[in-house]
Design an enzyme around this catalytic site. Structure first.
Site, short mmCIF file in Angstrom:
data_model
loop_
_atom_site.label_atom_id
_atom_site.label_comp_id
_atom_site.label_asym_id
_atom_site.label_seq_id
_atom_site.Cartn_x
_atom_site.Cartn_y
_atom_site.Cartn_z
N GLU A 145 36.37 36.79 43.64
CA GLU A 145 35.68 38.20 43.33
C GLU A 145 34.69 37.81 42.24
OE1 GLU A 145 38.21 41.99 44.75
OE2 GLU A 145 38.77 41.33 42.57
N HIS A 172 43.42 39.99 38.31
CA HIS A 172 42.20 40.88 38.53
C HIS A 172 41.31 40.79 37.56
CE1 HIS A 172 39.61 44.09 39.93
NE2 HIS A 172 39.80 43.84 41.38
P1 13P Z 1 35.20 47.17 45.38
O1 13P Z 1 35.50 46.81 46.87
O2 13P Z 1 35.16 48.91 45.09
O3 13P Z 1 33.80 46.69 44.96
O4 13P Z 1 36.24 46.28 44.49
C1 13P Z 1 36.64 45.41 44.78
C2 13P Z 1 37.86 44.73 43.97
O5 13P Z 1 37.99 44.87 42.87
C3 13P Z 1 38.96 44.68 44.88
O6 13P Z 1 39.99 44.09 43.95
#
Ligand code: 13P
Length: 259
Positions: free
Chosen positions: A171, A97
């Site tokens: 992401e 992450h």
């Molecule tokens: P948010 O949905 O709070 O933007 O976070 C996304 C995230 O980092 C999920 O791993």
């Protein structure tokens, strides 16, 4: 597209108490058990994982973790091994992450440690949710090379046979914790791109099966459009996964999506 959808709730370093963790988990698993085409995965902080479990088996409800050590056991103070997670019922582990990769982060991940963690998770018999995504983007298109490089390095030593247990989570860092998600049309472009890179690494047959998730400011209002227009198999959800009411609505919306 794979025929099974998946929504992963990343609780990050929340909530503040075990009672609250139990409450969110209870609501989530009740909602999950009513889903037909979607699996829900909750990834609480380590001490709350067992609190999120239940003795009774709930359909479509699974436990996840937010990271795992790449060591298998022994003298590694402060670490939690993949085998221990598997032993307590964890089936999915988020790896790499951006909050563990960023400079100054407690965990301090690099592409190399991420690659080692992916291997450890797969060897322990769990699925690795590998996160990739650019920090920012401009007109130059440099984000494509950045994501490609991240994927190649993070999957460096994964044997083709094990690639079926990798889930890709795209992401973009700039969309995490933001007001709005990335535009679903742009998500679609990146979903195709990460599949193409996966295909270059493991072959087309593996890429046909891999599930691609999007994460970054997903909520129950935008979830269905992100799935449909973004052409993703699932979502990685931060804040909304702690809001039991919103998360239950999100799960229902995703379950109803038809491509
Ligand atoms: P948010 O949905 O709070 O933007 O976070 C996304 C995230 O980092 C999920 O791993």
């Amino acid at each position: 597209m794979s025929n099974k959808k998946i929504v992963v709730g990343n609780w990050k370093m929340n909530p503040g108490t075990v009672d609250e963790a139990k409450r969110i988990a209870r609501k989530t698993r009740r909602a999950a058990s009513k889903l037909e085409h979607t699996d829900a995965v909750v990834c609480p902080p380590f001490p709350f994982i067992l609190a999120a479990a239940s003795r009774k088996k709930y359909l479509h409800y699974h436990l996840g973790a937010q990271s795992a050590s790449f060591e298998t056991g022994g003298a590694h103070t402060g670490e939690v091994s993949a085998n221990v997670l598997r032993d307590i019922g964890v089936e999915y582990v988020i790896v790499g992450h951006s909050e563990t990769r960023r400079e100054g982060a407690n965990i301090g991940d690099t592409d190399e440690t991420v690659s080692n963690r992916v291997i450890a998770v797969l060897e322990a018999g769990m699925k690795a949710i590998l996160c990739v995504g650019e920090k920012n983007r401009d007109e130059s298109g440099a984000h494509f090379d950045f994501v490609k490089d991240q994927m190649r390095k993070s999957l460096a030593d994964v044997p083709k046979l094990r690639s079926q247990d990798v889930i890709l989570a795209y992401e973009p860092v700039w969309a995490i914790g933001a007001k709005e998600s990335m535009k679903p049309e742009d998500i679609c472009e990146m979903a195709i791109f990460v599949k193409k890179i996966f295909s270059d690494i493991f072959g087309n047959d593996s890429a046909q099966k891999v599930q691609v998730l999007y994460g970054g400011s997903v909520n129950f209002h935008n979830a269905a459009d992100i799935m449909k227009i973004g052409q993703v198999d699932g979502l990685l959800v931060g804040r909304e996964s702690l809001n039991a009411v919103g998360f239950v609505e999100l799960l229902k919306a995703v379950d109803e999506v038809k491509y």
